[in-house]
Design an enzyme around this catalytic site. Structure first.
Site, PDB file in Angstrom:
ATOM      1  N   TYR A  24       0.795  -1.230   0.000  1.00  0.00           N
ATOM      2  CA  TYR A  24       0.000   0.000   0.000  1.00  0.00           C
ATOM      3  C   TYR A  24       0.827   1.279   0.000  1.00  0.00           C
ATOM      4  O   TYR A  24       0.263   2.365  -0.087  1.00  0.00           O
ATOM      5  CB  TYR A  24      -0.943   0.011   1.211  1.00  0.00           C
ATOM      6  CG  TYR A  24      -1.889  -1.166   1.211  1.00  0.00           C
ATOM      7  CD1 TYR A  24      -2.936  -1.236   0.304  1.00  0.00           C
ATOM      8  CD2 TYR A  24      -1.726  -2.218   2.110  1.00  0.00           C
ATOM      9  CE1 TYR A  24      -3.801  -2.316   0.290  1.00  0.00           C
ATOM     10  CE2 TYR A  24      -2.592  -3.304   2.108  1.00  0.00           C
ATOM     11  CZ  TYR A  24      -3.621  -3.346   1.195  1.00  0.00           C
ATOM     12  OH  TYR A  24      -4.477  -4.415   1.180  1.00  0.00           O
ATOM     13  N   ASP A  89     -25.723  -2.273  -2.552  1.00  0.00           N
ATOM     14  CA  ASP A  89     -27.121  -1.858  -2.583  1.00  0.00           C
ATOM     15  C   ASP A  89     -27.289  -0.397  -2.177  1.00  0.00           C
ATOM     16  O   ASP A  89     -28.112   0.318  -2.756  1.00  0.00           O
ATOM     17  CB  ASP A  89     -27.972  -2.759  -1.693  1.00  0.00           C
ATOM     18  CG  ASP A  89     -28.132  -4.166  -2.252  1.00  0.00           C
ATOM     19  OD1 ASP A  89     -27.734  -4.416  -3.415  1.00  0.00           O
ATOM     20  OD2 ASP A  89     -28.655  -5.023  -1.511  1.00  0.00           O
ATOM     21  N   HIS A 102      -8.948   1.259  -5.583  1.00  0.00           N
ATOM     22  CA  HIS A 102      -8.123   0.389  -4.740  1.00  0.00           C
ATOM     23  C   HIS A 102      -6.678   0.786  -4.958  1.00  0.00           C
ATOM     24  O   HIS A 102      -6.252   0.979  -6.106  1.00  0.00           O
ATOM     25  CB  HIS A 102      -8.326  -1.088  -5.087  1.00  0.00           C
ATOM     26  CG  HIS A 102      -9.663  -1.601  -4.674  1.00  0.00           C
ATOM     27  ND1 HIS A 102      -9.959  -1.895  -3.363  1.00  0.00           N
ATOM     28  CD2 HIS A 102     -10.785  -1.826  -5.390  1.00  0.00           C
ATOM     29  CE1 HIS A 102     -11.217  -2.295  -3.295  1.00  0.00           C
ATOM     30  NE2 HIS A 102     -11.740  -2.254  -4.513  1.00  0.00           N
ATOM     31  N   SER A 104      -3.935  -0.985  -4.299  1.00  0.00           N
ATOM     32  CA  SER A 104      -3.192  -2.090  -4.918  1.00  0.00           C
ATOM     33  C   SER A 104      -3.993  -2.649  -6.093  1.00  0.00           C
ATOM     34  O   SER A 104      -5.182  -2.367  -6.243  1.00  0.00           O
ATOM     35  CB  SER A 104      -2.935  -3.201  -3.891  1.00  0.00           C
ATOM     36  OG  SER A 104      -4.157  -3.825  -3.521  1.00  0.00           O
TER      37      SER A 104
END
EC number: 4.2.1.10
Length: 156
Positions: A24, A89, A102, A104
């Site tokens: 990260y 949802d 994201h 990574s």
């Protein structure tokens, strides 16, 4: 008053900079939030950055974005991306332009990370760009909602 985008970060992202830096990076959540605020500001947008380790609180943030008429959402739901139908949802229910991020490349990692429920509720999904993915996400979101970069000439 500037239009607002919500930048939502999920579980363990408060540990950025110390958690698995080989995956990260060393940037902290504060670094991510500054990058997002600066990038949004370039488009005359405000970034409301929030983080939670709890799924229900992330859903509440999404509902709040709807109640406050947010212009868009950038979401890194972390591990919940791969497990949470409820987050999917909620994003579908509010019908706000959303980009999934994201840090990574989730497709180059463990098999269980290859599927994302939240990606199905977003118009775009970015992964593997490190924290620069947030900048790219805001650029894409700004284009989607018609926000123009300060100083940019509008094409007629």
């Amino acid at each position: 008053m500037a239009r607002t985008i919500y930048v939502l970060n999920g579980p363990n992202l408060n540990m950025l900079g110390t958690r698995e830096p080989e995956t990260y990076g060393r940037a902290t959540l504060a670094d991510v939030e500054k990058l997002c605020a600066d990038t949004a500001g370039d488009f005359g947008l405000a970034a409301d950055c929030r983080q939670s380790n709890r799924e229900g609180e992330l859903i509440d943030f999404i509902h709040d974005a709807h109640a406050k008429k947010a212009a868009g959402i950038v979401i890194n739901a972390g591990g919940y991306s791969h497990t949470s139908v409820a987050l999917h949802d909620a994003l579908v229910a509010v019908n706000i332009p959303t980009v999934e991020v994201h840090i990574s490349n989730i497709h180059a990692r463990e098999d269980f990370r290859h599927h994302s429920f939240t990606a199905r509720a977003a118009f775009a999904s970015l992964c593997g760009f490190g924290i620069d993915g947030y900048r790219l996400a805001i650029n894409g979101l700004a284009a989607k909602i018609g926000a123009v970069k300060s100083g940019a000439k509008v094409k007629s």
